[in-house]
Write a protein that holds these residues in place. Structure first.
Motif, PDB file in Angstrom:
ATOM      1  N   GLU A   1       0.619  -1.008  -0.013  1.00  0.00           N
ATOM      2  CA  GLU A   1      -0.024  -0.121   0.056  1.00  0.00           C
ATOM      3  C   GLU A   1       0.955   1.259   0.075  1.00  0.00           C
ATOM      4  OE1 GLU A   1      -2.644  -0.187   3.381  1.00  0.00           O
ATOM      5  OE2 GLU A   1      -3.797  -1.915   2.269  1.00  0.00           O
ATOM      6  N   LEU A   2       0.590   2.201  -1.021  1.00  0.00           N
ATOM      7  CA  LEU A   2       1.134   3.332  -1.150  1.00  0.00           C
ATOM      8  C   LEU A   2       0.091   4.438  -0.751  1.00  0.00           C
ATOM      9  CD1 LEU A   2       3.543   5.392  -2.061  1.00  0.00           C
ATOM     10  CD2 LEU A   2       2.444   4.936  -4.388  1.00  0.00           C
ATOM     11  N   HIS A   3       0.559   5.254   0.242  1.00  0.00           N
ATOM     12  CA  HIS A   3      -0.178   6.387   0.653  1.00  0.00           C
ATOM     13  C   HIS A   3       0.258   8.044   0.295  1.00  0.00           C
ATOM     14  CE1 HIS A   3      -2.874   4.070   3.385  1.00  0.00           C
ATOM     15  NE2 HIS A   3      -1.680   3.524   3.533  1.00  0.00           N
ATOM     16  N   LEU A   4      -0.743   8.623  -0.496  1.00  0.00           N
ATOM     17  CA  LEU A   4      -0.120  10.047  -0.683  1.00  0.00           C
ATOM     18  C   LEU A   4      -0.979  10.889  -0.128  1.00  0.00           C
ATOM     19  CD1 LEU A   4       0.121   9.455  -4.644  1.00  0.00           C
ATOM     20  CD2 LEU A   4       1.975  10.309  -3.303  1.00  0.00           C
ATOM     21  N   ASN A   5      -0.295  12.181   0.365  1.00  0.00           N
ATOM     22  CA  ASN A   5      -1.374  12.998   1.151  1.00  0.00           C
ATOM     23  C   ASN A   5      -2.211  13.648   0.241  1.00  0.00           C
ATOM     24  OD1 ASN A   5       0.997  14.692  -0.051  1.00  0.00           O
ATOM     25  ND2 ASN A   5       0.458  16.341   1.337  1.00  0.00           N
ATOM     26  N   ALA A   6      -3.582  14.233   0.862  1.00  0.00           N
ATOM     27  CA  ALA A   6      -4.720  14.499   0.241  1.00  0.00           C
ATOM     28  C   ALA A   6      -4.348  15.905  -0.369  1.00  0.00           C
ATOM     29  CB  ALA A   6      -5.878  14.449   1.225  1.00  0.00           C
ATOM     30  N   GLU A   7      -3.573  16.770   0.498  1.00  0.00           N
ATOM     31  CA  GLU A   7      -3.452  18.024  -0.258  1.00  0.00           C
ATOM     32  C   GLU A   7      -2.689  18.095  -1.569  1.00  0.00           C
ATOM     33  OE1 GLU A   7      -3.342  22.002  -0.692  1.00  0.00           O
ATOM     34  OE2 GLU A   7      -4.377  21.138   0.732  1.00  0.00           O
ATOM     35  N   TYR A   8      -1.782  17.133  -1.888  1.00  0.00           N
ATOM     36  CA  TYR A   8      -0.979  17.195  -2.919  1.00  0.00           C
ATOM     37  C   TYR A   8      -1.794  16.466  -4.098  1.00  0.00           C
ATOM     38  CZ  TYR A   8       2.584  15.541  -6.306  1.00  0.00           C
ATOM     39  OH  TYR A   8       3.345  15.413  -7.433  1.00  0.00           O
ATOM     40  N   LEU A   9      -2.721  15.656  -3.715  1.00  0.00           N
ATOM     41  CA  LEU A   9      -3.808  15.198  -4.523  1.00  0.00           C
ATOM     42  C   LEU A   9      -4.831  16.074  -5.141  1.00  0.00           C
ATOM     43  CD1 LEU A   9      -4.313  11.374  -2.923  1.00  0.00           C
ATOM     44  CD2 LEU A   9      -2.996  12.110  -5.156  1.00  0.00           C
ATOM     45  N   ARG A  10      -4.934  16.932  -4.234  1.00  0.00           N
ATOM     46  CA  ARG A  10      -5.993  18.011  -4.495  1.00  0.00           C
ATOM     47  C   ARG A  10      -5.287  19.111  -5.636  1.00  0.00           C
ATOM     48  NH1 ARG A  10      -8.292  17.591   0.672  1.00  0.00           N
ATOM     49  NH2 ARG A  10      -6.725  18.913   1.407  1.00  0.00           N
ATOM     50  N   ARG A  11      -3.954  19.203  -5.635  1.00  0.00           N
ATOM     51  CA  ARG A  11      -3.521  20.114  -6.405  1.00  0.00           C
ATOM     52  C   ARG A  11      -2.737  19.369  -7.893  1.00  0.00           C
ATOM     53  NH1 ARG A  11      -2.461  24.761  -3.992  1.00  0.00           N
ATOM     54  NH2 ARG A  11      -0.553  25.219  -5.334  1.00  0.00           N
ATOM     55  N   VAL A  12      -2.885  18.138  -7.994  1.00  0.00           N
ATOM     56  CA  VAL A  12      -2.648  17.266  -9.293  1.00  0.00           C
ATOM     57  C   VAL A  12      -3.631  16.629  -9.764  1.00  0.00           C
ATOM     58  CG1 VAL A  12      -0.201  17.547  -8.442  1.00  0.00           C
ATOM     59  CG2 VAL A  12      -1.409  15.466  -8.088  1.00  0.00           C
ATOM     60  N   GLN A  13      -3.525  16.501 -11.088  1.00  0.00           N
ATOM     61  CA  GLN A  13      -4.297  15.391 -11.500  1.00  0.00           C
ATOM     62  C   GLN A  13      -3.546  14.192 -12.234  1.00  0.00           C
ATOM     63  OE1 GLN A  13      -7.803  15.434 -12.297  1.00  0.00           O
ATOM     64  NE2 GLN A  13      -7.597  13.379 -13.031  1.00  0.00           N
ATOM     65  N   ILE A  14      -3.916  13.053 -11.603  1.00  0.00           N
ATOM     66  CA  ILE A  14      -3.201  11.729 -12.087  1.00  0.00           C
ATOM     67  C   ILE A  14      -3.725  11.346 -13.370  1.00  0.00           C
ATOM     68  CG2 ILE A  14      -2.730   9.395 -11.446  1.00  0.00           C
ATOM     69  CD1 ILE A  14      -2.792  10.252  -8.429  1.00  0.00           C
ATOM     70  N   THR A  15      -2.873  11.268 -14.187  1.00  0.00           N
ATOM     71  CA  THR A  15      -3.376  10.595 -15.689  1.00  0.00           C
ATOM     72  C   THR A  15      -3.157   9.225 -15.757  1.00  0.00           C
ATOM     73  OG1 THR A  15      -1.202  11.139 -16.573  1.00  0.00           O
ATOM     74  CG2 THR A  15      -2.996  12.786 -16.869  1.00  0.00           C
ATOM     75  N   GLU A  16      -2.260   8.823 -15.209  1.00  0.00           N
ATOM     76  CA  GLU A  16      -1.970   7.396 -15.484  1.00  0.00           C
ATOM     77  C   GLU A  16      -1.148   6.513 -14.320  1.00  0.00           C
ATOM     78  OE1 GLU A  16      -0.439   4.318 -19.094  1.00  0.00           O
ATOM     79  OE2 GLU A  16       0.159   6.306 -18.958  1.00  0.00           O
ATOM     80  N   ILE A  17      -1.376   5.551 -13.921  1.00  0.00           N
ATOM     81  CA  ILE A  17      -0.542   4.650 -12.986  1.00  0.00           C
ATOM     82  C   ILE A  17      -0.246   3.341 -13.441  1.00  0.00           C
ATOM     83  CG2 ILE A  17      -0.549   3.591 -10.604  1.00  0.00           C
ATOM     84  CD1 ILE A  17      -2.512   5.742  -9.742  1.00  0.00           C
ATOM     85  N   PHE A  18       1.017   3.236 -13.417  1.00  0.00           N
ATOM     86  CA  PHE A  18       1.482   1.900 -13.949  1.00  0.00           C
ATOM     87  C   PHE A  18       2.430   1.028 -12.859  1.00  0.00           C
ATOM     88  CE2 PHE A  18       4.480  -1.058 -16.095  1.00  0.00           C
ATOM     89  CZ  PHE A  18       3.474  -1.871 -16.742  1.00  0.00           C
ATOM     90  N   PRO A  19       2.271   0.076 -12.553  1.00  0.00           N
ATOM     91  CA  PRO A  19       1.136  -1.045 -13.188  1.00  0.00           C
ATOM     92  C   PRO A  19      -0.014  -0.398 -12.228  1.00  0.00           C
ATOM     93  CG  PRO A  19       2.314  -1.881 -11.344  1.00  0.00           C
ATOM     94  CD  PRO A  19       3.076  -0.707 -11.565  1.00  0.00           C
ATOM     95  N   GLN A  20      -1.376  -1.079 -12.645  1.00  0.00           N
ATOM     96  CA  GLN A  20      -2.537  -0.480 -12.502  1.00  0.00           C
ATOM     97  C   GLN A  20      -2.768  -1.103 -11.051  1.00  0.00           C
ATOM     98  OE1 GLN A  20      -4.096   1.301 -14.842  1.00  0.00           O
ATOM     99  NE2 GLN A  20      -5.682   1.616 -13.235  1.00  0.00           N
ATOM    100  N   PRO A  21      -3.138  -0.123 -10.131  1.00  0.00           N
ATOM    101  CA  PRO A  21      -3.527  -0.684  -8.681  1.00  0.00           C
ATOM    102  C   PRO A  21      -4.707  -1.483  -8.494  1.00  0.00           C
ATOM    103  CG  PRO A  21      -4.087   1.687  -8.760  1.00  0.00           C
ATOM    104  CD  PRO A  21      -3.465   1.250 -10.256  1.00  0.00           C
ATOM    105  N   LEU A  22      -4.590  -2.386  -7.418  1.00  0.00           N
ATOM    106  CA  LEU A  22      -5.898  -3.141  -7.213  1.00  0.00           C
ATOM    107  C   LEU A  22      -7.004  -2.044  -6.843  1.00  0.00           C
ATOM    108  CD1 LEU A  22      -4.141  -6.169  -5.377  1.00  0.00           C
ATOM    109  CD2 LEU A  22      -4.966  -6.155  -7.689  1.00  0.00           C
TER     110      LEU A  22
END
Length: 165
Positions: A90-111
């Motif tokens: 499990e990888l956790h990213l803080n919510a404030e950072y996630l509000r400021r970016v748009q994730i376009t793709e993750i490789f490998p695909q998370p479960l």
């Protein structure tokens, strides 16, 4: 010897050229520094922009860009430790950072992927215990200083990015 009034400037009624002023020299030096900084990556891609960071024990490592532009594609390359007994990590990213970016793709695909207080990304592992590399492609949606934190278990990595408009 040159006679007074025989230069091209004097013939046109202009004052004679006596060299660059101090202000012109300072401006030229700043212009050269700006261009060299841009070529080196101070304002986007380049050697000054590329950075890497690791957790205190060195098991979680990440490569990222210190400097980027708003809405320009960038990526985070994250190396995660895995355990032979666990079927996932499990990888956790803080919510404030996630509000400021748009994730376009993750490789490998998370479960699994959630965006509550912290962004949780759960990845399947092969059970070998070998480190796993995850690449997150994203675009910054807001300009300014972005501070982020990612964690895997108790291992934490904090990083900062400057996003230009």
């Amino acid at each position: 010897m040159r006679q007074q009034g025989s230069s091209a400037e004097a013939q046109l009624g202009l004052p004679e050229y006596r060299g660059h002023t101090t202000a012109e020299k300072i401006f030229l030096a700043l212009l050269v520094l700006f261009i060299l900084g841009a070529l080196a990556g101070l304002f986007g891609d380049g050697p000054l922009s590329q950075s890497s960071i690791a957790s205190a024990d060195g098991q979680v490592r990440m490569e990222y860009q210190r400097f980027s532009r708003r809405l320009a594609p960038q990526s985070l390359e994250i190396t995660l430790p895995t355990h032979a007994s666990a079927g996932h990590v499990e990888l956790h990213l803080n919510a404030e950072y996630l509000r400021r970016v748009q994730i376009t793709e993750i490789f490998p695909q998370p479960l699994e992927s959630t965006h509550h207080r912290t962004g949780l990304l759960r990845f399947a592992t092969d059970g070998s215990g070998e480190p796993m590399t995850v690449r997150v492609h994203l675009e910054a949606e807001h300009a300014g200083l972005q501070e982020a934190q990612l964690s895997v278990g108790r291992q934490v990595v904090r990083f900062k990015q400057i996003v230009y408009p």
